[in-house]
Design an enzyme around this catalytic site. Structure first.
Site, PDB file in Angstrom:
ATOM      1  CG  HIS A 294      -2.524  -0.446   1.628  1.00 28.68           C
ATOM      2  ND1 HIS A 294      -2.914  -1.277   2.791  1.00 28.68           N
ATOM      3  CD2 HIS A 294      -2.621  -1.707   0.540  1.00 28.68           C
ATOM      4  CE1 HIS A 294      -3.423  -2.330   2.050  1.00 28.68           C
ATOM      5  NE2 HIS A 294      -3.608  -2.728   1.052  1.00 28.68           N
ATOM      6  CD  GLN A 452       1.921   4.112   7.078  1.00 25.21           C
ATOM      7  OE1 GLN A 452       1.441   3.525   6.198  1.00 25.21           O
ATOM      8  NE2 GLN A 452       3.345   4.793   7.428  1.00 25.21           N
ATOM      9  CG  HIS A 453      -1.224  -0.598   5.813  1.00 22.23           C
ATOM     10  ND1 HIS A 453      -1.932  -0.064   4.766  1.00 22.23           N
ATOM     11  CD2 HIS A 453      -1.551  -0.406   6.556  1.00 22.23           C
ATOM     12  CE1 HIS A 453      -2.384   0.853   5.597  1.00 22.23           C
ATOM     13  NE2 HIS A 453      -2.076   0.153   7.278  1.00 22.23           N
ATOM     14  N   PRO A 454       3.212  -3.788   5.711  1.00 25.39           N
ATOM     15  CG  PRO A 454       4.791  -4.410   6.566  1.00 25.39           C
ATOM     16  CD  PRO A 454       3.651  -3.317   6.433  1.00 25.39           C
TER      17      PRO A 454
END
Lengths: 533, 164
Positions: A294, A452-454
């Site tokens: 993201h 912030q969204h792996p």
């Protein structure tokens, strides 16, 4: 201590139901339990709670320190950054091709990244889940099944809609601009209770109002006998043949530890799960691949009136109106120092901008990416942290300039005097100047980009050749080894993943519990296995 | 360069068990470079001089710079070695290339304040390539710390009003 010759395996009663600070431990540590969980974030905490409530002896291992919510809430934001965030918030994915360098932020603390989120809890969009079911064959993930898990975890972490009264003037201006371009501003749902609008959810709430898993989930696991060991870095999963039999690693001060367990649940996050698996000798062609991030881009705007973006909830509202175009816009605020750092100029020019901090509004644009990230574990001699690369898909790269332009247009519709784009060195943009800028010509490396969204580096699937874990969350071909965090999410979500990760971990944990119960019922028939603990 | 200083500081509020176990401060030269860059980044135009038509640069209070550099030191010792390396590499890039961009061979820290500002501005341009990313990284972390100082917060109007 030789890791293969345990000196003591304490009984459950001697270590159950507490938090052990590994950094304060003198000497090596050998433990035994039914299930060892690697990681205490959104996935690991949920798994610990489910399994402990089912009566299993659970030990959770966390690489980071144990910091109470009260201690975290008393810190300055930069202290949170240095003690709670991984690498002081300076972790990056290296951009390949025409892709920006991406700053990826994660937590490294008991509670994991749930400690550093803004608290957003959005369910996975229907079209995303539909794709999982119809294109990837993950029929058990359809919303009718997933709904039960989502509802349970939402209740557990106290998901509530942010009331409009918690919107700062900056967010209201965002809404006004959106309305003029036909967009809609919708209240976000977050895991909070008693939010007083301090706007520092990701740096520790002074009122402990954000119900991250350290407050909402892990205490329940501990109440049911789970033990949490902080400052405990798992280096590898111990295998006997194709069966997991425990883990080993080192504590904060260098002492070794071993945990013997017939079941291992990996929940170290999408960044580190592939590292742990690879160092444990588990090979799979897709391990570490398909990472989605993201990629996110901020837009700042200066208004004539003070909009004081830090008043109200950190993230109070978002716009799903442009999801069909591949991006979501979220109103947010970040510490003023970060705003100042992102402003153009040095010295007097910068001062001119920072004197107007009260007039600055910020929004973030989040791309629904197709997944061009890859985790590359490095040899142990070079440390634990992997090298991570990310090559933006052509379609995503094409969406980026469109999203950035749209964010500026929304602010100008709302009456902003000037905008500060995420393009390094571009300087302030006025409405007139915006007409002359062709963002499609801006090289990727000039974009300031964060994530912030792996997700997705051990994705689940029905084909053992193309997926690292089965639809149940079990690592293909390794008995007793499960994965229960964001790394199993099969595709990008397009919304903040926290609640999806929790729901999927809940689903996996129930299957783990069933499998352990089933194996226990068979154990008396297998005395050799019973004696191996 | 001396300016009125403040006795107010932003203390370390984190619990003591989180302190770095070995507090091995960076070398004085590193401190000098960090302070020289911070002075330039946070300098302002001197209003009184501007009234007489001679606009000059005013450095920020020396005590605040000292506080920030100390805190930066602590920050970098608390985070991983890779982050420490990246930040120091970015800072070294600035103090090495900065003088070159304005045609000087003097060390960055010995340049006048105006020259330091000019040098960083040139590195912040798109044509400077990766150096612009270094300016961004250094400026962002320094600003993060700078705006936590109570005096800076008051000056920037960041002190919160009543809660809702």
């Amino acid at each position: 201590m030789s890791p293969t010759t345990p000196t003591a395996i304490p009984t459950r009663a001697s270590h159950a139901g507490r938090v052990v600070r590994g950094a304060e431990r003198q000497g090596d540590l050998v433990l035994g339990c039914d299930v060892v969980i690697i990681g205490t974030g959104a996935g690991g905490a949920i798994a610990a709670k489910v399994l402990a409530e089912r009566g299993l002896d659970v030990i959770c291992l966390e690489e980071g320190p144990h910091i109470t919510a009260r201690e975290h809430g008393a810190m300055r934001p930069s202290e949170s950054l240095r003690h709670v965030w991984r690498d002081g918030g300076m972790t990056v994915a290296v951009g390949l091709g025409d892709t920006p360098v991406i700053n990826v932020t994660m937590g490294k603390v008991v509670g994991g990244s749930s400690m550093v989120t803004g608290g957003v809890c959005l369910r996975p969009p229907e079209e995303v889940v539909s794709r999982w079911v119809h294109e990837l064959g993950l029929g058990d993930l359809d919303l009718s099944h997933l709904d039960r898990h989502l509802s349970i975890v939402e209740r557990l972490v106290g998901v509530e809609a942010v009331p409009p009264s918690m919107r700062s003037r900056a967010v209201q201006r965002f809404g006004e601009g959106l309305a003029k371009v036909g967009g809609e501003l919708v209240s976000l749902e977050r895991n909070t209770h008693g939010c007083q609008g301090e706007s520092r959810c990701n740096f520790g709430c002074p009122h402990q109002a954000k119900l991250s898993v350290d407050l909402s989930v892990l205490p329940r696991a501990v109440d049911h006998g789970a033990t949490i060991v902080s400052d405990a870095l798992v280096e590898k999963i111990r295998l006997r043949g194709r069966r997991a039999v425990g883990v080993e690693g080192r504590l904060g001060r260098g002492h070794r530890f071993v945990v013997h367990a017939d079941t291992v649940v990996l929940a170290a996050g999408a960044w580190h799960d592939p590292v742990v698996l690879a160092r444990s000798g588990i090979r799979h062609p897709d391990l570490g691949r398909h990472m989605t991030l993201h990629p996110s881009f901020r837009m700042m705007a200066r208004f004539d009136e003070p909009v004081r973006g830090w008043e109200g909830a950190l993230q109070s509202a978002y716009s799903p109106s442009f999801m069909k175009d591949g991006h979501t816009m979220v109103a947010l605020f970040v510490p003023p120092g970060v705003v100042a750092g992102a402003m153009p100029g040095i010295g007097p020019e910068l001062a001119l901008r920072t004197d107007a901090l009260q007039h600055i509004a910020i929004m973030g644009g989040l791309l629904h990416d197709e997944g061009g990230g890859r985790v590359w574990p490095v040899p142990a001699a070079l440390g634990r942290e992997p090298v991570v690369t990310y090559r933006m898909a052509k379609a995503d790269r094409a969406r980026l300039p469109e999203a950035v332009r749209r964010m500026a247009e929304i602010y100008f519709e709302a009456g902003a005097r000037e905008c500060f784009s995420p393009v390094l060195g571009l300087g302030p943009i006025t409405p007139e100047r915006l007409k002359t800028i062709d963002f499609t010509k801006v090289p990727g490396r000039r974009y300031e980009c964060t994530s912030q969204h792996p997700l997705g580096t051990c994705r689940m699937g029905t084909d053992p050749k193309r997926a690292v874990v089965s639809p149940e969350g079990r690592v293909w071909d390794v008995a007793g080894l499960w994965v229960a965090d964001g790394s199993i999410v099969p595709t990008s979500l397009g919304v903040n993943p926290q609640i999806t990760v929790m729901a999927m971990a809940h689903r996996v944990a129930e299957r783990v519990a069933d499998a352990v119960s089933s194996s226990r019922s068979r154990r008396p028939l297998d005395p050799a296995a019973a004696g191996s603990r | 360069m001396a300016h009125p200083t403040s006795s107010v500081t932003a203390p370390h509020l984190a619990p003591s068990h989180l302190e770095p176990t070995v507090y091995d401060r960076h070398a004085p030269s590193w401190h000098r470079d960090a302070a020289a860059v911070a002075e330039a980044v946070f300098s302002k135009s001197s209003t009184s001089s501007a009234e007489h038509g001679h606009e000059t640069l005013e450095p920020p209070p020396a005590a605040r710079i000292d506080w920030m550099v100390d805190d930066l030191d602590h920050f970098l010792l608390s985070v991983g070695g890779r982050s420490r390396f990246v930040f120091r590499a970015a800072l070294t890039t600035l103090v090495t290339l900065g003088p070159v961009t304005i045609g000087s061979l003097r060390p960055f820290a010995s340049l006048s304040l105006a020259d330091r500002v000019r040098a960083l501005e040139r590195l912040d341009q798109p044509l400077a390539g990766p150096a612009a990313l270094c300016v961004f990284a250094v400026k962002t972390l320094m600003s993060f710390l700078w705006f936590e100082h109570p005096d800076t917060q008051v000056e920037a109007g960041l002190v919160r009003g009543a809660h809702r």
